[in-house]
Design a protein around this motif. Sequence first.
Motif, PDB file in Angstrom:
ATOM      1  N   ALA A  95      35.536  88.994 -42.374  1.00 42.63           N
ATOM      2  CA  ALA A  95      36.933  88.945 -42.479  1.00 42.63           C
ATOM      3  C   ALA A  95      37.219  90.447 -43.036  1.00 42.63           C
ATOM      4  O   ALA A  95      38.300  91.006 -42.634  1.00 42.63           O
ATOM      5  N   GLU A  96      36.579  90.517 -44.104  1.00 45.18           N
ATOM      6  CA  GLU A  96      37.055  91.840 -44.997  1.00 45.18           C
ATOM      7  C   GLU A  96      36.898  93.073 -44.158  1.00 45.18           C
ATOM      8  O   GLU A  96      37.943  93.979 -43.945  1.00 45.18           O
ATOM      9  N   ASP A  97      35.748  93.506 -43.146  1.00 42.50           N
ATOM     10  CA  ASP A  97      35.594  94.458 -42.173  1.00 42.50           C
ATOM     11  C   ASP A  97      36.693  94.261 -41.190  1.00 42.50           C
ATOM     12  O   ASP A  97      37.092  95.396 -40.726  1.00 42.50           O
ATOM     13  N   ALA A  98      36.852  93.107 -40.712  1.00 42.26           N
ATOM     14  CA  ALA A  98      37.924  93.044 -39.536  1.00 42.26           C
ATOM     15  C   ALA A  98      39.283  93.288 -40.036  1.00 42.26           C
ATOM     16  O   ALA A  98      40.034  93.995 -39.189  1.00 42.26           O
ATOM     17  N   MET A  99      39.573  92.991 -41.306  1.00 42.43           N
ATOM     18  CA  MET A  99      40.712  93.503 -41.699  1.00 42.43           C
ATOM     19  C   MET A  99      41.016  95.137 -42.051  1.00 42.43           C
ATOM     20  O   MET A  99      41.982  95.636 -41.627  1.00 42.43           O
ATOM     21  N   ALA A 100      39.879  95.832 -42.351  1.00 43.49           N
ATOM     22  CA  ALA A 100      39.805  97.094 -42.448  1.00 43.49           C
ATOM     23  C   ALA A 100      40.064  97.709 -41.176  1.00 43.49           C
ATOM     24  O   ALA A 100      40.926  98.645 -40.763  1.00 43.49           O
TER      25      ALA A 100
END
Length: 438
Positions: free
Chosen positions: A340-345
């Motif tokens: 999720a964190e990388d997807a948000m970025a």
Amino acid sequence: MKRQKTSRLKRLAVICIAGMITAAFTSCTGKTEDKNLIVSGKDVKKTVVMFSPMEKTAPDVENTARSAADKTIIMAEKKLGVSVEYSTYTAENYQEKTYDEVSLDRVRNHMDDLYLLNPDVIQTLGEEDLLMDLSGLENAKNLRDVVKAANVVNGKLVAIPQEVVAYGLFINKDMFDQYQLELPETPEDFLECCKVFQENGIDTPVGANRWWLETFVLAQGYADLYNGGNTEAEIEALNNGTKKYSDYMRPGFEFLQEMIDCGYIDAEKAYVSEAIEAEGPDFLAQKTPIVMAYWGAANTETAYGNPDFEMLVIGFPSSRGQMPVMPMTGFAVGADSEHAEDAMAILNEMVSDEALQVYTETNKVISPSKNIEVDCIPALKPLNDKIKENIFVLGSNAGMKMEQWGNTCQVVRMLLNGATVDECMDEFDRLQEEAIKK
């Protein structure tokens, strides 16, 4: 959307809502996922999986919209050192499962990280608290207010598009000139134009399909709600039941019924017809003077981008004149996604002004960023002028408890299939009551 569609129909339904973003991403992943790594390098370790429709609308035509989206993804990958892997929807493999149904299933089962979703799915998953709140993204601050209004669920911004989709009437200006007709502003004007065309041997003046007649209803029903200066209060009244959606919708349904009764649209054909594939050939052959479609259909040769006549795209008739209708699609991140964190970025970079400038210039669409203006083709100028003046209605609004785009489409199909206007209004009342109880 709670629609029972065939596989090919859904592929076009995705186009109709997401416009050229979904012409970019128009159909694809099956039981065996087709995963195409955009950037592959030995040193890349982080991966984000994106689920979307992803193929051309025609096999021999360059898909400029897909190219536009790919460019922004590549920009994000290079900047962040994260690779994006596509899980694509193949309607044939899913058989009777629509893209929306598969999207719901994949998000609920945390199968991917980043998703391209239609508005009714965004609203459903947002209400289920299954999508990340994107309001904290650095580039969310650049979004137009209309984008935020359409994609905020329970106070959370749960999706962001790469373009703002606008629907309008595609007009054969040469045929209007031939019969000395002014472009219609009001429903009465529109009916008079249809009458003149029919009197001159054009049996069915309006080319229609099973999905997009809702645009007439939404334009007429919500012209005052979105342009009368009292939007928030009216939506609150609809959400608590002190006002009825059926009261807003009735004039548009009575208008459609009159068009059916007069033969200006072929209800039986529309009920079973696919978007563009059904009405497109007659429009391009100058047998039908009027069709309805999304902004991007004027920019690409897969639809109406290269006609042999002067074409204009105008708003739908309403009490306030020509009215664009703007539904919203968007990219969302699953709340329980593995990455999720990388997807948000990745998403933050995809919706940066730098990336959206590339997307807008490549695809010639309306940007969700308030800092980027579209350089539209002359045919789209009438529609674009209205939007620049903030004259439009939203075809989807996550702030409304009752989902708009899909539900209105389904009730219009009831009318096409022989239901009375009163029966259609009863269905809106039922849907509203059901939504309020949730």
